[in-house]
Write a protein that holds these residues in place. Structure first.
Motif, PDB file in Angstrom:
ATOM      1  N   LEU A  45      -5.598  -4.424 -15.902  1.00 57.70           N
ATOM      2  CA  LEU A  45      -5.923  -5.776 -15.454  1.00 57.70           C
ATOM      3  C   LEU A  45      -5.011  -6.126 -14.287  1.00 57.70           C
ATOM      4  O   LEU A  45      -3.788  -6.009 -14.386  1.00 57.70           O
ATOM      5  N   LEU A  46      -5.616  -6.527 -13.196  1.00 58.42           N
ATOM      6  CA  LEU A  46      -4.869  -6.887 -11.991  1.00 58.42           C
ATOM      7  C   LEU A  46      -4.873  -8.400 -11.859  1.00 58.42           C
ATOM      8  O   LEU A  46      -5.935  -9.025 -11.846  1.00 58.42           O
ATOM      9  N   HIS A  47      -3.673  -8.982 -11.798  1.00 63.12           N
ATOM     10  CA  HIS A  47      -3.549 -10.439 -11.657  1.00 63.12           C
ATOM     11  C   HIS A  47      -3.670 -10.787 -10.174  1.00 63.12           C
ATOM     12  O   HIS A  47      -2.860 -10.352  -9.354  1.00 63.12           O
ATOM     13  N   ILE A  48      -4.692 -11.561  -9.850  1.00 67.33           N
ATOM     14  CA  ILE A  48      -4.993 -11.926  -8.469  1.00 67.33           C
ATOM     15  C   ILE A  48      -4.445 -13.325  -8.207  1.00 67.33           C
ATOM     16  O   ILE A  48      -4.719 -14.253  -8.972  1.00 67.33           O
ATOM     17  N   PRO A  49      -3.693 -13.510  -7.125  1.00 61.73           N
ATOM     18  CA  PRO A  49      -3.156 -14.843  -6.838  1.00 61.73           C
ATOM     19  C   PRO A  49      -4.267 -15.816  -6.432  1.00 61.73           C
ATOM     20  O   PRO A  49      -5.361 -15.401  -6.040  1.00 61.73           O
ATOM     21  N   ALA A  50      -3.966 -17.091  -6.524  1.00 66.72           N
ATOM     22  CA  ALA A  50      -4.916 -18.118  -6.093  1.00 66.72           C
ATOM     23  C   ALA A  50      -5.358 -17.809  -4.663  1.00 66.72           C
ATOM     24  O   ALA A  50      -4.575 -17.334  -3.846  1.00 66.72           O
ATOM     25  N   ASN A  51      -6.638 -18.068  -4.396  1.00 67.25           N
ATOM     26  CA  ASN A  51      -7.153 -17.793  -3.056  1.00 67.25           C
ATOM     27  C   ASN A  51      -7.902 -18.999  -2.535  1.00 67.25           C
ATOM     28  O   ASN A  51      -7.793 -20.086  -3.097  1.00 67.25           O
ATOM     29  N   LYS A  52      -8.708 -18.806  -1.516  1.00 68.73           N
ATOM     30  CA  LYS A  52      -9.354 -19.958  -0.891  1.00 68.73           C
ATOM     31  C   LYS A  52     -10.456 -20.579  -1.745  1.00 68.73           C
ATOM     32  O   LYS A  52     -10.870 -21.695  -1.485  1.00 68.73           O
ATOM     33  N   THR A  53     -10.935 -19.864  -2.771  1.00 62.34           N
ATOM     34  CA  THR A  53     -12.024 -20.420  -3.577  1.00 62.34           C
ATOM     35  C   THR A  53     -11.715 -20.557  -5.060  1.00 62.34           C
ATOM     36  O   THR A  53     -12.427 -21.261  -5.756  1.00 62.34           O
ATOM     37  N   ALA A  55      -8.656 -20.390  -8.523  1.00 63.41           N
ATOM     38  CA  ALA A  55      -7.280 -20.342  -9.023  1.00 63.41           C
ATOM     39  C   ALA A  55      -6.943 -18.885  -9.338  1.00 63.41           C
ATOM     40  O   ALA A  55      -7.818 -18.017  -9.322  1.00 63.41           O
ATOM     41  N   ALA A  56      -5.699 -18.618  -9.637  1.00 60.51           N
ATOM     42  CA  ALA A  56      -5.283 -17.258  -9.999  1.00 60.51           C
ATOM     43  C   ALA A  56      -6.074 -16.791 -11.220  1.00 60.51           C
ATOM     44  O   ALA A  56      -6.439 -17.588 -12.084  1.00 60.51           O
ATOM     45  N   PHE A  57      -6.351 -15.492 -11.275  1.00 58.70           N
ATOM     46  CA  PHE A  57      -7.100 -14.917 -12.388  1.00 58.70           C
ATOM     47  C   PHE A  57      -6.760 -13.439 -12.503  1.00 58.70           C
ATOM     48  O   PHE A  57      -6.141 -12.864 -11.608  1.00 58.70           O
ATOM     49  N   SER A  58      -7.165 -12.820 -13.603  1.00 59.10           N
ATOM     50  CA  SER A  58      -6.994 -11.380 -13.790  1.00 59.10           C
ATOM     51  C   SER A  58      -8.354 -10.733 -13.862  1.00 59.10           C
ATOM     52  O   SER A  58      -9.304 -11.326 -14.378  1.00 59.10           O
ATOM     53  N   LYS A  59      -8.441  -9.507 -13.342  1.00 60.58           N
ATOM     54  CA  LYS A  59      -9.709  -8.787 -13.416  1.00 60.58           C
ATOM     55  C   LYS A  59      -9.444  -7.319 -13.679  1.00 60.58           C
ATOM     56  O   LYS A  59      -8.413  -6.777 -13.270  1.00 60.58           O
ATOM     57  N   PRO A  60     -10.376  -6.669 -14.373  1.00 61.79           N
ATOM     58  CA  PRO A  60     -10.203  -5.238 -14.630  1.00 61.79           C
ATOM     59  C   PRO A  60     -10.458  -4.437 -13.357  1.00 61.79           C
ATOM     60  O   PRO A  60     -11.358  -4.758 -12.579  1.00 61.79           O
TER      61      PRO A  60
END
Length: 157
Positions: A45-53, A55-60
């Motif tokens: 699971l890669l934690h992705i920082p908040a972006n332009k669209t 909030a932060a989230f994790s994805k496989p």
């Protein structure tokens, strides 16, 4: 660092800003069970920082991404905390060297041309230059057309 950066770029489907802003501890390993065989396997699971669209989230992501990141972390020199431009919080960034984030144009202007030359393919085609954004679209298409596809809502994240 280069191997981890290329792995994240190729298999993460992320915006360049998201790649640059990944935190040092962005990988979490989990276990899943195959529905057919009942065997367990590792999930990265890669934690992705908040972006332009969003909030932060994790994805496989493919486990190779986590392995490449872990290998980079093992040899990465200690770095000072850097202020995140979106959150204004000081934190450790994954792709940081000599107290600087990798440049915003590094992937498109330096790394992709080197990879194209090594692979013996042109740096552009009928649709234009090969860029980090085009890889993001390619990954999204592959995920949408996979045997067990992601939904459009999942892909939009």
């Amino acid at each position: 660092m280069i191997r981890a950066l290329v792995g994240v770029w190729l298999f993460g489907g992320l915006r360049m800003d998201e790649i640059r802003r990944l935190e040092l501890e962005c990988v979490r390993w989990d276990q899943a069970t195959d529905r057919d065989s009942g065997e367990t396997y590792r999930v990265c699971l890669l934690h992705i920082p908040a972006n332009k669209t969003t909030a932060a989230f994790s994805k496989p992501v493919d486990p190779i991404v986590g392995e490449l990141i872990d290998a980079w972390k093992d040899v990465r020199p200690a770095q000072p905390d850097i202020t995140d431009r979106k959150t204004a919080q000081r934190r450790q960034h994954l792709f940081c060297y000599r107290a600087q984030l990798i440049g915003s144009a590094y992937l498109n202007d330096k790394l992709i041309p080197i990879l194209c030359a090594k692979a013996g393919i042109p740096e552009s085609d009928s649709r234009g230059a090969l860029t980090s954004h085009r890889a993001r679209a390619t990954i999204a298409t592959q995920l949408l057309n996979a045997k067990d596809p992601l939904s459009l809502a999942d892909l939009q994240q």
